[in-house]
Enzyme design. Sequence first.
Site, PDB file in Angstrom:
ATOM      1  N   LYS A 239       7.256  14.174  25.021  1.00 39.28           N
ATOM      2  CA  LYS A 239       8.213  13.064  25.128  1.00 39.28           C
ATOM      3  C   LYS A 239       8.708  12.647  23.741  1.00 39.28           C
ATOM      4  O   LYS A 239       8.062  12.937  22.721  1.00 39.28           O
ATOM      5  CB  LYS A 239       7.599  11.861  25.838  1.00 39.28           C
ATOM      6  CG  LYS A 239       6.366  11.228  25.151  1.00 39.28           C
ATOM      7  CD  LYS A 239       6.683  10.235  24.043  1.00 39.28           C
ATOM      8  CE  LYS A 239       5.437   9.705  23.343  1.00 39.28           C
ATOM      9  NZ  LYS A 239       5.639   9.221  21.988  1.00 39.28           N
TER      10      LYS A 239
ATOM     11  N   ASP B 104       0.057   6.607  26.901  1.00 40.87           N
ATOM     12  CA  ASP B 104       1.220   7.466  27.179  1.00 40.87           C
ATOM     13  C   ASP B 104       1.001   8.366  28.400  1.00 40.87           C
ATOM     14  O   ASP B 104       1.920   9.065  28.817  1.00 40.87           O
ATOM     15  CB  ASP B 104       1.518   8.374  25.973  1.00 40.87           C
ATOM     16  CG  ASP B 104       2.050   7.600  24.780  1.00 40.87           C
ATOM     17  OD1 ASP B 104       2.421   6.416  24.952  1.00 40.87           O
ATOM     18  OD2 ASP B 104       2.099   8.176  23.679  1.00 40.87           O
TER      19      ASP B 104
END
Length: 303
Positions: A11, A136
């Site tokens: 990401k 995350d």
Amino acid sequence: MRKIVMKAFGKINLTLDVSGKRDDGFHELETLFRGIHLYDIVSLERRDRGIQLECDDEALPMGPENLAYEAAAVLMEDFPQVTGVNIQLVKRIPVAAGLAGGSTDAAAVLVGMNRLFGLDLTKVQMEDYAARIGSDVPFCLYPLSAVGRGRGERLTEAPEGPAMWIVLVKPPFGLSTGEIYEHLEQVAIDARPNLEEVLLGMETKDLERIYRNMGNVLEYSAFDLQPRLRDWERDLSVLRADRVMMTGSGPTLVAYFSDEEGARRLAAQWTQPRWDVLLSRTLSKAEVEDRMIFYEKTENEEE
Ligand code: ATP
């Protein structure tokens, strides 16, 4: 199912803002996560007993400190039908780079083991396990586009936005996430991202609006600790990137382009020894949903 092989996508953060320290010592975040087409390969295979992990990067821990191992361990603790699993990791996402490399491996283990052992976990249960492993990890369960709040684990879906080509440029050192957050209290923050404007830009696929309002406050801390990062950010902008910004707690700098050609040109020009320079782009929904590479059924499983 006997075996499953999956892509575990990394990401970037299009915005990252921090609003203060919480009682538990973590900082209150607001960030727009966007999944990218750069992935590790995670293979999972049933095993009679225990967790075994193999990884092509020998510098990484192979035991419980590996986030992929931890993900398997939390499921094994709660589900007796999970007797054991063999995990193989092929690392392609640079480590300690702000690209959620470890988190996405853990998320892929949760998604994969849910299928492998037919656990039927709900989205809420999966997110709960994921949040226990790391901030995350919940986003990485479905790494398309989402706003993360709290420690980054409280998610709200966001528009996919326009396709963006990116070049990830990582200098040959890591940055300690803890130190970056700690140091944030010593630096002045001149400008913050405007998340609402970025989301409107995503909605209307308006790249200019996105670029103008993006921002990562952790740059103030990282650039103060490593002033060369600021110079490199400027050098990358001169190479005609539309926007350059650090992702997560760094040190990876992301150069953004609306077209592939500009990104390719920059990637070819940035030839510093021992740096990671990777051409990539934002993920589409179809790619996220198609992340399973291969699976093999057990002998008695029905078609
Ligand atoms: P994030 O963006 O989520 O903060 P990051 O990209 O900065 O993460 P990682 O690549 O996840 O950082 O690595 C951070 C630390 O986690 C490393 O020091 C590494 O030793 C450890 N780690 C544990 N498991 C893994 C894994 N499967 N892959 C990479 N790093 C791992």
